[in-house]
Design a protein around this motif. Sequence first.
Motif, PDB file in Angstrom:
ATOM      1  N   PHE A 190     -10.960  -7.730  -8.977  1.00 19.25           N
ATOM      2  CA  PHE A 190     -11.153  -6.636 -10.464  1.00 19.25           C
ATOM      3  C   PHE A 190     -11.866  -5.493  -9.798  1.00 19.25           C
ATOM      4  O   PHE A 190     -12.134  -4.786 -10.378  1.00 19.25           O
ATOM      5  N   THR A 191     -12.558  -5.760  -8.881  1.00 18.73           N
ATOM      6  CA  THR A 191     -13.242  -4.402  -8.534  1.00 18.73           C
ATOM      7  C   THR A 191     -11.542  -2.991  -7.671  1.00 18.73           C
ATOM      8  O   THR A 191     -12.525  -1.935  -7.746  1.00 18.73           O
ATOM      9  N   ALA A 192     -10.822  -4.248  -7.505  1.00 19.59           N
ATOM     10  CA  ALA A 192     -10.289  -2.625  -6.569  1.00 19.59           C
ATOM     11  C   ALA A 192      -9.560  -1.725  -7.708  1.00 19.59           C
ATOM     12  O   ALA A 192      -9.484  -0.414  -8.230  1.00 19.59           O
ATOM     13  N   VAL A 193      -8.798  -2.662  -9.759  1.00 17.13           N
ATOM     14  CA  VAL A 193      -8.593  -1.937 -10.440  1.00 17.13           C
ATOM     15  C   VAL A 193      -9.192  -0.697 -11.180  1.00 17.13           C
ATOM     16  O   VAL A 193      -9.447   0.080 -11.225  1.00 17.13           O
ATOM     17  N   LEU A 194     -10.969  -1.220 -11.366  1.00 16.47           N
ATOM     18  CA  LEU A 194     -12.241  -0.285 -11.645  1.00 16.47           C
ATOM     19  C   LEU A 194     -12.077   0.864 -10.626  1.00 16.47           C
ATOM     20  O   LEU A 194     -12.828   1.981 -11.767  1.00 16.47           O
ATOM     21  N   THR A 195     -11.845   1.011  -9.475  1.00  9.49           N
ATOM     22  CA  THR A 195     -11.947   1.902  -8.921  1.00  9.49           C
ATOM     23  C   THR A 195     -10.623   3.158  -8.729  1.00  9.49           C
ATOM     24  O   THR A 195     -11.028   4.122  -7.587  1.00  9.49           O
ATOM     25  N   THR A 196      -9.904   2.167  -9.166  1.00  5.35           N
ATOM     26  CA  THR A 196      -8.528   3.026  -9.131  1.00  5.35           C
ATOM     27  C   THR A 196      -8.729   4.194  -9.450  1.00  5.35           C
ATOM     28  O   THR A 196      -7.521   4.749  -8.558  1.00  5.35           O
ATOM     29  N   PRO A 197      -9.293   4.916  -9.903  1.00 11.42           N
ATOM     30  CA  PRO A 197      -9.074   6.214 -10.612  1.00 11.42           C
ATOM     31  C   PRO A 197      -9.349   7.222  -9.439  1.00 11.42           C
ATOM     32  O   PRO A 197      -8.960   8.014  -9.468  1.00 11.42           O
ATOM     33  N   PHE A 198     -10.858   6.674  -8.408  1.00 13.49           N
ATOM     34  CA  PHE A 198     -10.724   7.833  -7.638  1.00 13.49           C
ATOM     35  C   PHE A 198      -9.510   7.448  -6.422  1.00 13.49           C
ATOM     36  O   PHE A 198      -9.886   8.054  -5.947  1.00 13.49           O
ATOM     37  N   ASP A 199      -9.387   6.305  -6.602  1.00 15.79           N
ATOM     38  CA  ASP A 199      -8.043   6.167  -5.372  1.00 15.79           C
ATOM     39  C   ASP A 199      -6.967   6.869  -5.562  1.00 15.79           C
ATOM     40  O   ASP A 199      -6.180   8.006  -4.812  1.00 15.79           O
ATOM     41  N   PHE A 242      -4.694   7.455 -14.301  1.00 18.10           N
ATOM     42  CA  PHE A 242      -6.096   8.004 -13.646  1.00 18.10           C
ATOM     43  C   PHE A 242      -5.651   6.468 -13.101  1.00 18.10           C
ATOM     44  O   PHE A 242      -6.477   5.494 -12.013  1.00 18.10           O
ATOM     45  N   TYR A 243      -4.976   5.596 -13.666  1.00 14.45           N
ATOM     46  CA  TYR A 243      -4.392   4.004 -13.545  1.00 14.45           C
ATOM     47  C   TYR A 243      -3.503   3.849 -12.355  1.00 14.45           C
ATOM     48  O   TYR A 243      -3.029   2.557 -13.133  1.00 14.45           O
ATOM     49  N   LYS A 244      -2.392   4.595 -12.154  1.00 16.11           N
ATOM     50  CA  LYS A 244      -1.523   5.157 -11.484  1.00 16.11           C
ATOM     51  C   LYS A 244      -1.281   3.616 -10.409  1.00 16.11           C
ATOM     52  O   LYS A 244      -3.206   4.610  -9.789  1.00 16.11           O
ATOM     53  N   GLY A 245      -0.875   3.078  -9.911  1.00 16.97           N
ATOM     54  CA  GLY A 245      -1.260   1.875  -9.455  1.00 16.97           C
ATOM     55  C   GLY A 245      -1.583   0.862  -9.137  1.00 16.97           C
ATOM     56  O   GLY A 245      -1.730   0.126  -7.886  1.00 16.97           O
ATOM     57  N   ALA A 246      -2.405   0.673  -9.916  1.00 21.42           N
ATOM     58  CA  ALA A 246      -3.548  -0.074 -10.441  1.00 21.42           C
ATOM     59  C   ALA A 246      -2.901  -1.815  -9.829  1.00 21.42           C
ATOM     60  O   ALA A 246      -3.533  -2.230  -9.316  1.00 21.42           O
ATOM     61  N   VAL A 247      -1.128  -1.717 -10.443  1.00 22.89           N
ATOM     62  CA  VAL A 247      -0.948  -2.932 -10.670  1.00 22.89           C
ATOM     63  C   VAL A 247      -0.592  -3.426  -8.792  1.00 22.89           C
ATOM     64  O   VAL A 247      -1.134  -3.903  -7.980  1.00 22.89           O
ATOM     65  N   PRO A 248      -0.019  -2.479  -7.590  1.00 20.91           N
ATOM     66  CA  PRO A 248      -0.215  -2.657  -6.550  1.00 20.91           C
ATOM     67  C   PRO A 248      -1.217  -2.894  -5.460  1.00 20.91           C
ATOM     68  O   PRO A 248      -1.538  -3.438  -4.939  1.00 20.91           O
ATOM     69  N   SER A 267       7.321   6.283 -11.649  1.00 21.73           N
ATOM     70  CA  SER A 267       6.057   5.437 -12.427  1.00 21.73           C
ATOM     71  C   SER A 267       6.953   4.484 -11.290  1.00 21.73           C
ATOM     72  O   SER A 267       7.533   4.690 -10.449  1.00 21.73           O
ATOM     73  N   PHE A 268       6.034   3.183 -11.453  1.00 21.97           N
ATOM     74  CA  PHE A 268       5.568   2.355 -10.638  1.00 21.97           C
ATOM     75  C   PHE A 268       7.516   1.330 -10.604  1.00 21.97           C
ATOM     76  O   PHE A 268       7.480   0.649  -9.130  1.00 21.97           O
ATOM     77  N   VAL A 269       7.863   1.373 -11.753  1.00 20.99           N
ATOM     78  CA  VAL A 269       9.066   0.377 -11.782  1.00 20.99           C
ATOM     79  C   VAL A 269      10.564   0.870 -11.192  1.00 20.99           C
ATOM     80  O   VAL A 269      11.062   0.872 -10.050  1.00 20.99           O
ATOM     81  N   GLU A 270      10.245   2.954 -11.036  1.00 18.89           N
ATOM     82  CA  GLU A 270      11.188   3.323 -10.679  1.00 18.89           C
ATOM     83  C   GLU A 270      11.216   3.745  -8.420  1.00 18.89           C
ATOM     84  O   GLU A 270      11.655   3.683  -7.845  1.00 18.89           O
ATOM     85  N   ILE A 271       9.611   3.164  -8.542  1.00 17.05           N
ATOM     86  CA  ILE A 271       9.641   3.592  -7.030  1.00 17.05           C
ATOM     87  C   ILE A 271       9.631   2.201  -6.497  1.00 17.05           C
ATOM     88  O   ILE A 271      10.337   2.051  -5.263  1.00 17.05           O
ATOM     89  N   ASP A 319       0.874  -1.318  -0.665  1.00 11.31           N
ATOM     90  CA  ASP A 319      -0.083  -0.020  -0.273  1.00 11.31           C
ATOM     91  C   ASP A 319       0.561   1.075  -0.388  1.00 11.31           C
ATOM     92  O   ASP A 319       0.553   2.548  -0.053  1.00 11.31           O
ATOM     93  N   THR A 320       2.397   1.308   0.878  1.00 13.95           N
ATOM     94  CA  THR A 320       3.153   2.220   0.353  1.00 13.95           C
ATOM     95  C   THR A 320       3.382   2.471  -0.316  1.00 13.95           C
ATOM     96  O   THR A 320       3.513   3.887  -1.351  1.00 13.95           O
ATOM     97  N   VAL A 321       4.202   1.566  -1.882  1.00 16.94           N
ATOM     98  CA  VAL A 321       4.623   1.422  -2.772  1.00 16.94           C
ATOM     99  C   VAL A 321       2.764   2.148  -3.504  1.00 16.94           C
ATOM    100  O   VAL A 321       3.444   2.894  -4.126  1.00 16.94           O
ATOM    101  N   LYS A 322       2.006   1.900  -3.316  1.00 11.85           N
ATOM    102  CA  LYS A 322       1.643   2.103  -3.885  1.00 11.85           C
ATOM    103  C   LYS A 322       0.683   3.735  -3.870  1.00 11.85           C
ATOM    104  O   LYS A 322       0.837   4.770  -4.840  1.00 11.85           O
ATOM    105  N   THR A 323       0.863   4.308  -2.894  1.00 10.39           N
ATOM    106  CA  THR A 323       0.745   5.691  -2.287  1.00 10.39           C
ATOM    107  C   THR A 323       1.662   6.456  -3.474  1.00 10.39           C
ATOM    108  O   THR A 323       1.492   7.532  -3.807  1.00 10.39           O
ATOM    109  N   GLN A 324       2.972   5.871  -3.088  1.00 12.17           N
ATOM    110  CA  GLN A 324       3.893   6.907  -2.935  1.00 12.17           C
ATOM    111  C   GLN A 324       4.114   6.914  -4.783  1.00 12.17           C
ATOM    112  O   GLN A 324       4.480   8.240  -5.595  1.00 12.17           O
ATOM    113  N   VAL A 325       3.803   5.578  -6.086  1.00 13.53           N
ATOM    114  CA  VAL A 325       3.463   5.652  -7.023  1.00 13.53           C
ATOM    115  C   VAL A 325       2.033   6.981  -7.399  1.00 13.53           C
ATOM    116  O   VAL A 325       2.440   8.136  -7.956  1.00 13.53           O
ATOM    117  N   GLN A 326       0.998   7.047  -6.698  1.00  9.10           N
ATOM    118  CA  GLN A 326       0.207   7.966  -7.297  1.00  9.10           C
ATOM    119  C   GLN A 326       0.795   9.129  -7.098  1.00  9.10           C
ATOM    120  O   GLN A 326      -0.014  10.166  -7.494  1.00  9.10           O
TER     121      GLN A 326
END
Length: 259
Positions: A177-186, A219-225, A18-22, A5-12
């Motif tokens: 699946f639902t997490a990826v769909l709601t990533t823009p709001f995240d 809007f899909y930054k951090g979708a993978v983590p 980018s995700f790879v750079e983080i 979650d920390t990696v995801k937050t720093q990416v977003q």
Amino acid sequence: MHPVDTVKTQVQASTTLSFVEILSKIPEIGARGLYKGSVPAVVGQFASHGLRTSIYEASKLALPLVAPSLLDIQVQSIASFLGTVLGTTLRIPCEVLKQRLQANQFDNIVEATVSTWNQEGLKGLFRGTGVTLLREVPFYVAGMGLYNQSKKVVERQLGRELEPWEAIAVGALSGGFTAVLTTPFDVIKTRMMTAPQGVEFPMWMAAYSILTHEGPLAFYKGAVPRFFWTAPLGALNLAGYELLQKAMITPVNQSVHSD
């Protein structure tokens, strides 16, 4: 799962990395940095999920009595909606503090709390409430509905009830699946909560800034983590909760029958 979650937050929160750079910076971030914000995360999740599941169960019992014509999926959706709204609202201050710590804006929770309160007051602790609800309500309502319907489909195909590991797999996929769909709001939520203190940064402004400066894919930054963080969460929230509930009820029923 907090380090993911920390990696995801720093990416977003970053407009350039980018995700790879983080990921390449993880040795520099270290274990302490990856677990930054874990205290408000645990407190917030403990309180909000306890309230959410209590309201969800109570609503599932009450709704058929109030509106007998409702279908099962409608009862589940309304119950999930009520539980999620109230449970999430309770968690918002912890979420704000967690994300600001994860984004390295503060060194500890005391500093984050005092600074946020002094500069923004109660309003600052509830920054991003609207967009957080826009993320959480579809996630839990759609996730719960998708889990229950997917489970029925798989059971129909197999001709039997799912084994515990199968139910957990369905829960993990439904949650992911639902997490990826709601990533823009995240992403919008992260930008709002980690914006400079005292600066008005409403949801529409955050969305417009992302779109114009970084493009729609941002809007899909951090979708993978987010997927790999939320899939286990979905397995525990959806399937794990149901399995634990069955395990707790069965001994009680056996005791009643034996008496």
